[in-house]
Scaffold this motif. Sequence first.
Motif, short mmCIF file in Angstrom:
data_model
loop_
_atom_site.label_atom_id
_atom_site.label_comp_id
_atom_site.label_asym_id
_atom_site.label_seq_id
_atom_site.Cartn_x
_atom_site.Cartn_y
_atom_site.Cartn_z
N GLU A 1 13.09 130.95 -22.66
CA GLU A 1 14.24 130.66 -23.53
C GLU A 1 15.30 131.75 -23.40
O GLU A 1 16.48 131.48 -23.25
CB GLU A 1 13.80 130.61 -25.00
CG GLU A 1 12.91 129.47 -25.36
CD GLU A 1 13.61 128.13 -25.20
OE1 GLU A 1 14.68 127.95 -25.78
OE2 GLU A 1 13.06 127.27 -24.47
N HIS A 2 14.84 132.99 -23.49
CA HIS A 2 15.72 134.15 -23.42
C HIS A 2 16.51 134.16 -22.11
O HIS A 2 17.72 134.36 -22.08
CB HIS A 2 14.84 135.40 -23.52
CG HIS A 2 15.58 136.69 -23.65
ND1 HIS A 2 15.04 137.89 -23.28
CD2 HIS A 2 16.83 136.98 -24.11
CE1 HIS A 2 15.91 138.84 -23.51
NE2 HIS A 2 16.99 138.33 -24.02
N TYR A 3 15.79 133.88 -21.03
CA TYR A 3 16.37 133.89 -19.69
C TYR A 3 17.41 132.77 -19.54
O TYR A 3 18.53 133.01 -19.10
CB TYR A 3 15.23 133.71 -18.68
CG TYR A 3 15.64 133.56 -17.25
CD1 TYR A 3 16.14 134.63 -16.53
CD2 TYR A 3 15.49 132.33 -16.59
CE1 TYR A 3 16.50 134.50 -15.20
CE2 TYR A 3 15.84 132.20 -15.26
CZ TYR A 3 16.35 133.27 -14.58
OH TYR A 3 16.70 133.13 -13.26
N ASN A 4 17.04 131.55 -19.93
CA ASN A 4 17.93 130.42 -19.71
C ASN A 4 19.11 130.38 -20.67
O ASN A 4 20.20 129.97 -20.29
CB ASN A 4 17.15 129.11 -19.83
CG ASN A 4 16.43 128.83 -18.53
OD1 ASN A 4 17.04 128.73 -17.47
ND2 ASN A 4 15.11 128.77 -18.60
N ARG A 5 18.86 130.78 -21.91
CA ARG A 5 19.93 130.65 -22.91
C ARG A 5 20.80 131.88 -23.03
O ARG A 5 21.92 131.82 -23.49
CB ARG A 5 19.33 130.35 -24.28
CG ARG A 5 18.76 128.98 -24.38
CD ARG A 5 18.09 128.80 -25.72
NE ARG A 5 17.27 127.63 -25.73
CZ ARG A 5 17.71 126.44 -26.09
NH1 ARG A 5 18.94 126.29 -26.50
NH2 ARG A 5 16.91 125.40 -26.06
N PHE A 6 20.28 133.04 -22.65
CA PHE A 6 21.06 134.27 -22.86
C PHE A 6 21.34 135.00 -21.53
O PHE A 6 22.49 135.16 -21.14
CB PHE A 6 20.30 135.18 -23.85
CG PHE A 6 21.07 136.41 -24.23
CD1 PHE A 6 22.06 136.35 -25.21
CD2 PHE A 6 20.83 137.63 -23.62
CE1 PHE A 6 22.79 137.49 -25.55
CE2 PHE A 6 21.55 138.77 -23.97
CZ PHE A 6 22.54 138.69 -24.94
N SER B 1 16.07 135.42 -28.52
CA SER B 1 16.47 134.06 -28.88
C SER B 1 15.80 133.77 -30.22
O SER B 1 14.90 134.51 -30.63
CB SER B 1 16.02 133.04 -27.83
OG SER B 1 14.62 132.84 -27.92
N GLU B 2 16.21 132.66 -30.85
CA GLU B 2 15.61 132.34 -32.16
C GLU B 2 14.11 132.16 -32.01
O GLU B 2 13.31 132.70 -32.77
CB GLU B 2 16.26 131.05 -32.66
CG GLU B 2 16.28 130.96 -34.17
CD GLU B 2 17.00 129.70 -34.61
OE1 GLU B 2 16.41 129.00 -35.42
OE2 GLU B 2 18.11 129.44 -34.11
N PRO C 1 23.22 132.80 -18.37
CA PRO C 1 24.65 132.50 -18.56
C PRO C 1 25.53 133.74 -18.45
O PRO C 1 26.63 133.68 -17.89
CB PRO C 1 24.70 131.93 -19.99
CG PRO C 1 23.33 131.38 -20.23
CD PRO C 1 22.39 132.26 -19.47
#
Length: 216
Positions: free
Chosen positions: A85-90, A52-53, A93
């Motif tokens: 972040e990585h888990y929830n955003r990438f 993630s960013e 989903p």
Amino acid sequence: MLNRNKLNKGGFLITFEGIDGSGKSTQIKKLQNLFKKKKIKNIYFTREPGGSEFGNKVRKLLLNDSNINFTNESQILLLLASRFEHYNRFILPIIKENGIVISDRFQDSTYAYQCGNNKKLYDILKYLNYSLFRNFEPKLTILLDINPKLAVQRINKRNKKNLFDKKTLSFYKTVRKNYLKLAREKKRIKVFDASLNKDLLFDNINKIITKEIDKR
Ligand code: TYD
């Protein structure tokens, strides 16, 4: 043979783990090329720290900034923030859409690298892991196991080194021990001899991943 009809039935995460110099990147690249050649869709590659960013910023902070000496506790907090972040955003989903995510490192790295043989650090990690991710785990983990001496020889041949690449042999011996301990506790972790010829090693890895995908 990979059964294409099964590619949209239930998503999951597959992870690659191992000490630096174990050859993860080479194996992952081979897998990527194979999937591309077979035109297999719905499989996404990612890595940690990163993904993630925010994760990429944490990666830079932890791996490239030699002026900062983080405690293990701070490293755990930064890595988990980035993982969340990585888990929830990438990752999540994609899994919800029945896709497969293949990640170069995930939660086992933090246990193996940051916790050493320190129970207090392990307790912190365990508590935070449960608070943030509940019981989420990869479906399958490919652990590339290698003698740290050989790994360090391989690292020394690389031009680009990160901060962890500068750790000592004894550090990598502990990391390896932690990985193998985890592998004895968790059935999802499959150990591969990473000193094998890279094509033979790839055949073995490819077989087990294909089996997992076809099982769906
Ligand atoms: P890696 O991507 O394997 O390095 P490279 O850029 O050489 O391919 O991993 C980067 C480093 O980050 C590696 O030395 C291990 C470290 N790391 C941790 O210490 N803890 C973690 O939780 C993660 C994800 C990585």
